[in-house]
Design an enzyme around this catalytic site. Structure first.
Site, PDB file in Angstrom:
ATOM      1  N   CYS A  38       0.825  -1.200   0.000  1.00 49.76           N
ATOM      2  CA  CYS A  38       0.000   0.000   0.000  1.00 49.76           C
ATOM      3  C   CYS A  38       0.869   1.265   0.000  1.00 49.76           C
ATOM      4  O   CYS A  38       1.399   1.647  -1.034  1.00 49.76           O
ATOM      5  CB  CYS A  38      -0.973  -0.019   1.179  1.00 49.76           C
ATOM      6  SG  CYS A  38      -2.328   1.172   1.009  1.00 49.76           S
ATOM      7  N   GLU A  47      -2.070  -9.089   3.389  1.00 48.48           N
ATOM      8  CA  GLU A  47      -2.126  -9.665   4.740  1.00 48.48           C
ATOM      9  C   GLU A  47      -3.552  -9.751   5.271  1.00 48.48           C
ATOM     10  O   GLU A  47      -3.811 -10.465   6.259  1.00 48.48           O
ATOM     11  CB  GLU A  47      -1.249  -8.851   5.704  1.00 48.48           C
ATOM     12  CG  GLU A  47      -1.753  -7.467   6.046  1.00 48.48           C
ATOM     13  CD  GLU A  47      -1.317  -6.381   5.063  1.00 48.48           C
ATOM     14  OE1 GLU A  47      -1.327  -5.200   5.457  1.00 48.48           O
ATOM     15  OE2 GLU A  47      -0.977  -6.722   3.909  1.00 48.48           O
ATOM     16  N   HIS A  78      -3.675  -4.826   0.295  1.00 52.48           N
ATOM     17  CA  HIS A  78      -3.123  -5.407   1.527  1.00 52.48           C
ATOM     18  C   HIS A  78      -3.284  -6.932   1.487  1.00 52.48           C
ATOM     19  O   HIS A  78      -4.315  -7.468   1.915  1.00 52.48           O
ATOM     20  CB  HIS A  78      -3.844  -4.849   2.755  1.00 52.48           C
ATOM     21  CG  HIS A  78      -3.476  -3.450   3.103  1.00 52.48           C
ATOM     22  ND1 HIS A  78      -2.563  -3.144   4.100  1.00 52.48           N
ATOM     23  CD2 HIS A  78      -3.890  -2.271   2.576  1.00 52.48           C
ATOM     24  CE1 HIS A  78      -2.438  -1.834   4.183  1.00 52.48           C
ATOM     25  NE2 HIS A  78      -3.225  -1.273   3.266  1.00 52.48           N
TER      26      HIS A  78
END
Length: 340
Positions: A206, A312, A310
């Site tokens: 990001c 994750e 993102h």
């Protein structure tokens, strides 16, 4: 000049008596006497044979033995290095002191968002948050430099967070709330430079993707909604439940890495985005519909890549989202190959 040969001159002539024939026997000529020269010195036997002077010489055998042992030690060290657990650094988010606050809010805090650390550690690697360094600090000055982290760690992840400051790409903020975090920019730009200089892989998430672009002279849209009115909503109140599809342009390395998963769907939690592409960067992915840049790769390094989404957060948001572990595995594979 004598006609006698050299061989004859070396002979010793020994006179012999003519034998008397027995009585009554006919006289006969004597048998010629064969002369044998006295034995000369025995030929000298060499103790340095041809074989001893070649590959079977003692020094050659010793050299081969030492060479084999060194090769074995080198192979063993190489295997141990390849088997050693990777050490990955993650840049810190920075919480700056709030004016008039007490307690922790009056201090500078550096921290990791849990999901990014857990995502990297899911491949059984060690994660270390890299703090900022202040060599001119009045309280606790240190000789440690960010380059020391680049030397001893195997790779770098730039995590998300605050806006990149427009000052970092020579612009003024069009609104006060878009000033960004210039302090963090300077810290992460130095980190990025040091890891690239040491040949270590970098993965930007990001904000990290935007920072990679700025590091190579690129610029950003300070606010997508304001600067690109036709763009889809890249951030809203749904936060990590706001999704859009990706498209991989020709030549994208992500295409071969991720295309088998079908239509790639990712989260979208950013109001800024890449505007002018930095030098030696290649676009790896764009958002479907508005062509906003969603991933970039630096072409002059083994692995320096930025992802605008993102990864994750993906598993927590559902199985329909793009599985980004192939990207993580590629990053970590490069870390193993470049850590020597």
């Amino acid at each position: 000049m004598s006609d006698i040969s050299d061989t004859e001159t070396n002979k010793t002539l020994i006179p012999t008596a003519t034998p008397t024939p027995p009585a009554g026997s006919a006289s006969s000529s004597p048998e010629p006497k064969t002369h044998t020269p006295p034995p000369g010195p025995a030929p000298v036997q060499s103790h340095y044979s041809f074989e001893a002077s070649g590959e079977n010489a003692p020094w050659a055998q010793t050299f081969r033995l030492i060479k084999a042992r060194l090769r074995a030690l080198s192979d063993k060290a190489g295997r141990r290095m390849m088997q050693r657990t990777l050490k990955i650094g993650i840049s810190a988010r920075i919480f700056h002191p709030e004016t008039g606050s007490l307690g922790l809010r009056s201090k500078t805090l550096q921290y990791l968002e849990e999901s990014i650390a857990q995502w990297v550690m899911s491949r059984d690697v060690l994660v270390f948050m890299i703090p900022t360094v202040n060599t001119n600090g009045m309280v606790h000055p240190s000789n440690v430099r960010l380059r020391d982290y680049a030397k001893h760690l195997d790779g770098l992840v730039l995590q998300g967070g605050a806006d990149v400051s427009p000052q970092s790409y020579a612009e003024a903020a069009t609104r006060p709330e878009w000033n960004g975090d210039r302090v963090r920019d300077m810290y992460e730009l130095e980190l990025l430079h040091e890891f690239i200089e040491h040949g270590k892989p970098v993965l930007g998430i990001c904000r990290g993707c935007q920072l990679i672009n700025v590091a190579f002279g690129g610029t950003l849209y300070q606010d997508i909604a304001s600067d690109v009115p036709t763009a889809i909503a890249h951030v809203n109140e749904l936060y990590d439940n706001n999704f859009h599809e990706l498209q991989f342009p020709p030549g994208s390395s992500l295409n071969s890495l991720l295309a088998m998963q079908g239509a790639p769907l990712v989260n979208s939690i950013h109001h800024q985005a890449i505007k002018d592409l930095g030098r030696d960067l290649q676009v790896e992915a764009v958002s479907v519909g508005d062509q906003i840049v969603e991933a970039v790769r630096y072409k002059k390094a083994p692995f320096v890549m930025g992802l605008q989404w993102h990864p994750e957060f993906h598993r927590a948001s559902g199985a329909a989202l793009l599985d980004c572990t192939p990207i993580l595995d590629s990053f970590l594979r490069t870390a193993r190959e470049t850590r020597f």
